[in-house]
Design a protein around this motif. Sequence first.
Motif, PDB file in Angstrom:
ATOM      1  N   LEU A 147       0.830  -1.213   0.000  1.00 25.79           N
ATOM      2  CA  LEU A 147       0.000   0.000   0.000  1.00 25.79           C
ATOM      3  C   LEU A 147       0.864   1.262   0.000  1.00 25.79           C
ATOM      4  CD1 LEU A 147      -2.870  -0.977   2.474  1.00 25.79           C
ATOM      5  CD2 LEU A 147      -2.956  -0.933  -0.012  1.00 25.79           C
ATOM      6  N   MET A 148       1.964   1.227   0.732  1.00 21.86           N
ATOM      7  CA  MET A 148       2.824   2.422   0.797  1.00 21.86           C
ATOM      8  C   MET A 148       3.648   2.595  -0.472  1.00 21.86           C
ATOM      9  SD  MET A 148       2.145   3.937   3.535  1.00 21.86           S
ATOM     10  CE  MET A 148       0.484   3.324   3.433  1.00 21.86           C
ATOM     11  N   ARG A 149       4.096   1.481  -1.053  1.00 15.15           N
ATOM     12  CA  ARG A 149       4.937   1.560  -2.248  1.00 15.15           C
ATOM     13  C   ARG A 149       4.082   1.855  -3.488  1.00 15.15           C
ATOM     14  NH1 ARG A 149       6.852   2.391  -6.023  1.00 15.15           N
ATOM     15  NH2 ARG A 149       8.678   1.614  -7.145  1.00 15.15           N
ATOM     16  N   GLY A 150       2.808   1.430  -3.413  1.00 15.94           N
ATOM     17  CA  GLY A 150       1.986   1.441  -4.633  1.00 15.94           C
ATOM     18  C   GLY A 150       1.237   2.732  -4.895  1.00 15.94           C
ATOM     19  N   MET A 151       1.137   3.625  -3.918  1.00 10.72           N
ATOM     20  CA  MET A 151       0.348   4.830  -4.201  1.00 10.72           C
ATOM     21  C   MET A 151       1.239   6.066  -4.217  1.00 10.72           C
ATOM     22  SD  MET A 151      -2.994   6.483  -2.355  1.00 10.72           S
ATOM     23  CE  MET A 151      -4.319   5.527  -3.067  1.00 10.72           C
ATOM     24  N   VAL A 152       1.150   6.817  -5.316  1.00  7.24           N
ATOM     25  CA  VAL A 152       1.788   8.132  -5.354  1.00  7.24           C
ATOM     26  C   VAL A 152       0.814   9.025  -4.606  1.00  7.24           C
ATOM     27  CG1 VAL A 152       2.520  10.030  -6.837  1.00  7.24           C
ATOM     28  CG2 VAL A 152       2.761   7.654  -7.622  1.00  7.24           C
ATOM     29  N   LEU A 153       1.266   9.619  -3.515  1.00  2.75           N
ATOM     30  CA  LEU A 153       0.318  10.365  -2.679  1.00  2.75           C
ATOM     31  C   LEU A 153      -0.338  11.491  -3.464  1.00  2.75           C
ATOM     32  CD1 LEU A 153       1.768  10.503   0.899  1.00  2.75           C
ATOM     33  CD2 LEU A 153      -0.430   9.659   0.118  1.00  2.75           C
ATOM     34  N   GLY A 154      -1.661  11.498  -3.445  1.00  4.02           N
ATOM     35  CA  GLY A 154      -2.375  12.530  -4.186  1.00  4.02           C
ATOM     36  C   GLY A 154      -3.047  11.962  -5.431  1.00  4.02           C
ATOM     37  N   GLN A 155      -2.564  10.820  -5.894  1.00  2.00           N
ATOM     38  CA  GLN A 155      -3.200  10.220  -7.070  1.00  2.00           C
ATOM     39  C   GLN A 155      -3.918   8.929  -6.689  1.00  2.00           C
ATOM     40  OE1 GLN A 155      -0.236   9.679 -10.119  1.00  2.00           O
ATOM     41  NE2 GLN A 155       0.569  11.708  -9.768  1.00  2.00           N
ATOM     42  N   ASP A 156      -4.807   8.469  -7.588  1.00  4.08           N
ATOM     43  CA  ASP A 156      -5.464   7.183  -7.337  1.00  4.08           C
ATOM     44  C   ASP A 156      -4.490   6.052  -7.650  1.00  4.08           C
ATOM     45  OD1 ASP A 156      -7.745   8.516  -6.730  1.00  4.08           O
ATOM     46  OD2 ASP A 156      -8.759   8.128  -8.634  1.00  4.08           O
ATOM     47  N   ALA A 157      -4.739   4.896  -7.076  1.00  2.00           N
ATOM     48  CA  ALA A 157      -3.899   3.730  -7.378  1.00  2.00           C
ATOM     49  C   ALA A 157      -4.807   2.524  -7.540  1.00  2.00           C
ATOM     50  CB  ALA A 157      -2.909   3.496  -6.248  1.00  2.00           C
ATOM     51  N   SER A 158      -4.306   1.554  -8.285  1.00  2.00           N
ATOM     52  CA  SER A 158      -5.162   0.413  -8.576  1.00  2.00           C
ATOM     53  C   SER A 158      -4.668  -0.821  -7.832  1.00  2.00           C
ATOM     54  CB  SER A 158      -5.128   0.189 -10.089  1.00  2.00           C
ATOM     55  OG  SER A 158      -5.444  -1.130 -10.377  1.00  2.00           O
ATOM     56  N   PHE A 159      -5.557  -1.434  -7.087  1.00  2.00           N
ATOM     57  CA  PHE A 159      -5.192  -2.662  -6.367  1.00  2.00           C
ATOM     58  C   PHE A 159      -5.564  -3.867  -7.200  1.00  2.00           C
ATOM     59  CE2 PHE A 159      -5.490  -6.269  -3.743  1.00  2.00           C
ATOM     60  CZ  PHE A 159      -4.593  -6.071  -2.722  1.00  2.00           C
ATOM     61  N   THR A 160      -4.592  -4.730  -7.488  1.00  2.00           N
ATOM     62  CA  THR A 160      -4.935  -6.018  -8.093  1.00  2.00           C
ATOM     63  C   THR A 160      -4.073  -7.081  -7.407  1.00  2.00           C
ATOM     64  OG1 THR A 160      -3.233  -5.905  -9.796  1.00  2.00           O
ATOM     65  CG2 THR A 160      -5.391  -5.034 -10.410  1.00  2.00           C
ATOM     66  N   PRO A 161      -4.610  -8.280  -7.238  1.00  2.00           N
ATOM     67  CA  PRO A 161      -3.823  -9.347  -6.617  1.00  2.00           C
ATOM     68  C   PRO A 161      -2.546  -9.619  -7.413  1.00  2.00           C
ATOM     69  CG  PRO A 161      -6.116  -9.994  -6.824  1.00  2.00           C
ATOM     70  CD  PRO A 161      -5.997  -8.686  -7.532  1.00  2.00           C
ATOM     71  N   GLU A 162      -2.624  -9.499  -8.739  1.00  2.00           N
ATOM     72  CA  GLU A 162      -1.444  -9.774  -9.576  1.00  2.00           C
ATOM     73  C   GLU A 162      -0.324  -8.792  -9.261  1.00  2.00           C
ATOM     74  OE1 GLU A 162      -4.522  -9.232 -10.919  1.00  2.00           O
ATOM     75  OE2 GLU A 162      -4.995 -11.375 -11.071  1.00  2.00           O
ATOM     76  N   SER A 163      -0.692  -7.482  -9.159  1.00  2.00           N
ATOM     77  CA  SER A 163       0.369  -6.498  -8.910  1.00  2.00           C
ATOM     78  C   SER A 163       0.922  -6.684  -7.500  1.00  2.00           C
ATOM     79  CB  SER A 163      -0.131  -5.075  -9.130  1.00  2.00           C
ATOM     80  OG  SER A 163      -1.080  -4.743  -8.162  1.00  2.00           O
ATOM     81  N   PHE A 164       0.065  -7.126  -6.595  1.00  2.00           N
ATOM     82  CA  PHE A 164       0.541  -7.388  -5.235  1.00  2.00           C
ATOM     83  C   PHE A 164       1.622  -8.473  -5.249  1.00  2.00           C
ATOM     84  CE2 PHE A 164       0.786  -9.709  -1.376  1.00  2.00           C
ATOM     85  CZ  PHE A 164       0.816  -8.719  -0.403  1.00  2.00           C
ATOM     86  N   ILE A 165       1.303  -9.584  -5.904  1.00  2.00           N
ATOM     87  CA  ILE A 165       2.234 -10.724  -5.904  1.00  2.00           C
ATOM     88  C   ILE A 165       3.539 -10.341  -6.613  1.00  2.00           C
ATOM     89  CG2 ILE A 165       2.566 -13.087  -6.793  1.00  2.00           C
ATOM     90  CD1 ILE A 165      -0.431 -13.510  -6.217  1.00  2.00           C
TER      91      ILE A 165
END
Length: 626
Positions: free
Chosen positions: A323-341
């Motif tokens: 969650l911390m690595r994946g979101m540029v603060l201020g912009q939306d981010a997309s959660f997918t299990p694939e990107s997590f793995i």
Amino acid sequence: MTPNYFITTPIYYVNGKPHIGHAYTTILADVLARYRRLSGHDVFFLTGLDEHGLNIQRTAYKRGVTPQQHCDEMAPRFINLWEKLHIKYDDFIRTTETRHKRVVQNILQEVNDKGDIYFDEYTGLYCVGCERFYTEKELVDGKCPQHNTPLETVADKNYFFKMSKYQQQLIDYINDNPDFIQPKHRKNEILGFLRQPLEDLCISRPKSRLNWGIELPFDKEYVTYVWFDALINYVTAPGYASDEKSFKKWWPAIHLIGKDILMTHAVYWPTMLFSAGIPQPKTIFAHGWWLSGESKMSKSLGNVINPLDLIDEYGVDPLRYYLMRGMVLGQDASFTPESFIKRYNSDLANDFGNLFSRISNLINKNFGGIIPSVENFTGDEKKVQDESEITIVRVNELINEMRINDGIEEILQFVRSINRYMEQQAPWKLVKTDKPAAERVLYTAAEALRISALLLHPVMPNRTKTVLDVLGNTNDGLIWGKLNTGTKLKDHELLFPRIKIEKPKENEPKKSKKPIVENVISYEDFEKVELKTALVSEGERVEGADRLLKLQIEIGEEKRQIVAGVAEHYSPEELVGKMIIVVANLEPVEIRGIESNGMLLAAKKGKELTLVTIDSSAVKSGMRIF
Ligand code: MSP
């Protein structure tokens, strides 16, 4: 003197169970608080629950319990989740607590005494989900822009706060304090909004309509509007009107919020503070949303990600890291299990986890598990030390700029560079030919690992603690050379075992996995939806609605009318003659007073929208899609 740092999360509504949105802001605040503690600040981290309002009253009554019982049952869900997620807050406030009620009444009285409150009649459109009124202009297709649900017309005699009186003062304050609203595009959004005359704020509800709230100190027939009540939590907790010394120590705060509650924080709250004579918060920082793939998470779409499922599946620290690595603060981010793995395997298993295993295996195998002591270092080791010192400074700067994702990437770059250093030096060969050189390399790599673990500690408190414990050194700070030589490494398990992605063999049905989103429906549910081909025979724009087209369609022999929000993408002429797909068994609705009997299918990404059309002469209107 130790610098003070006061950080807050929104206080969460207790009308549903905690979801990824709540977890995200709270983890973010926790990570920032931990970084500040690491750099010697005295930190006050506040979170809590927003327990009043119509939504909660209704949810409680629906469940057949009193609102207070409902809140008391919900509060542990949040508290337990925070414990599970290793959230180290300093205070947890609930708006039903006496300490808070007192402060709300105190501020209301002050604002009233100042002549900033008046009584008036008002009719407005209210969204219970947002707990706020909207003007006609703010609506999208006549519905709430956040929830896409119809609004309720509320007509009452109520108390109003003279928000309009502070409009210019607020504009000036925002212009004079560039860091007040962040990021910059959110500040511009608020300044844009403030170009229109600001309306006064309705701050009461008659008890006949809503009794679940804090009574107005000057009229017992009314309770306080939930946002006026909730925002005040930020000053209650540090001690406003109860502990002056503490309040002075902590206030002003940094408020972390999601972009959907920017207006209430950047307009309602500052004007309330102006009126009450309380200084403004230091910063209001609005982050974006986590999307489920490409779409917004919402209860009605049923795709809200439950953080507990993710923890069970992947562990707490990997989730915090992602969650911390994946979101540029201020912009939306997309959660997918694939990107997590993918992220887990590359950064945590390959880079960080692998470095740790390599170092501890080599020290165990060749030096009886004792961290070697070294006296003469070469230029190569000096380079690693320099890089470590640069990384520490850079990470600190990036965290100060709220660029957490970049800060983490900076640490990982350092970790990767140590892995490269190990490859180049090959201590597994050196032990056979030049033992002191092998000692030098392993000491240097282990010290760099310790520094990396300390830098990653705020993000992954648990697993980095394992690393620091194994190295026998948990608390010696970010200073090169503090590694405890002579310490015996402790045994440990693999830090981040790789997640294997099993590819299903051909012709073999995929193993059913516990879904991590809650929007899975059964085949029976899907079968209920009647999708049919339809031919557009006529179309026209809907007067006064920029987005709407009124279309006449033919589903086989049957003629129907639908209203579709596609006018920004298609003219009526473009659609006539097109074969489209409609949901044919939806209950008819009225949109802007026009009956709509079905819905068409379209593909959407960001602002782009394309209708799903069929371009085949073999397809006639009225055919079932299955
Ligand atoms: N009770 C109010 C806040 C009062 S603060 C004085 C409230 N509560 S909430 O529970 O609805 O939402 C809290 C926060 O969760 C908001 O900041 C919102 O932006 C955030 N999120 C909800 N869904 C989200 C995502 N999908 N992604 C990231 N955060 C989002 O509003």
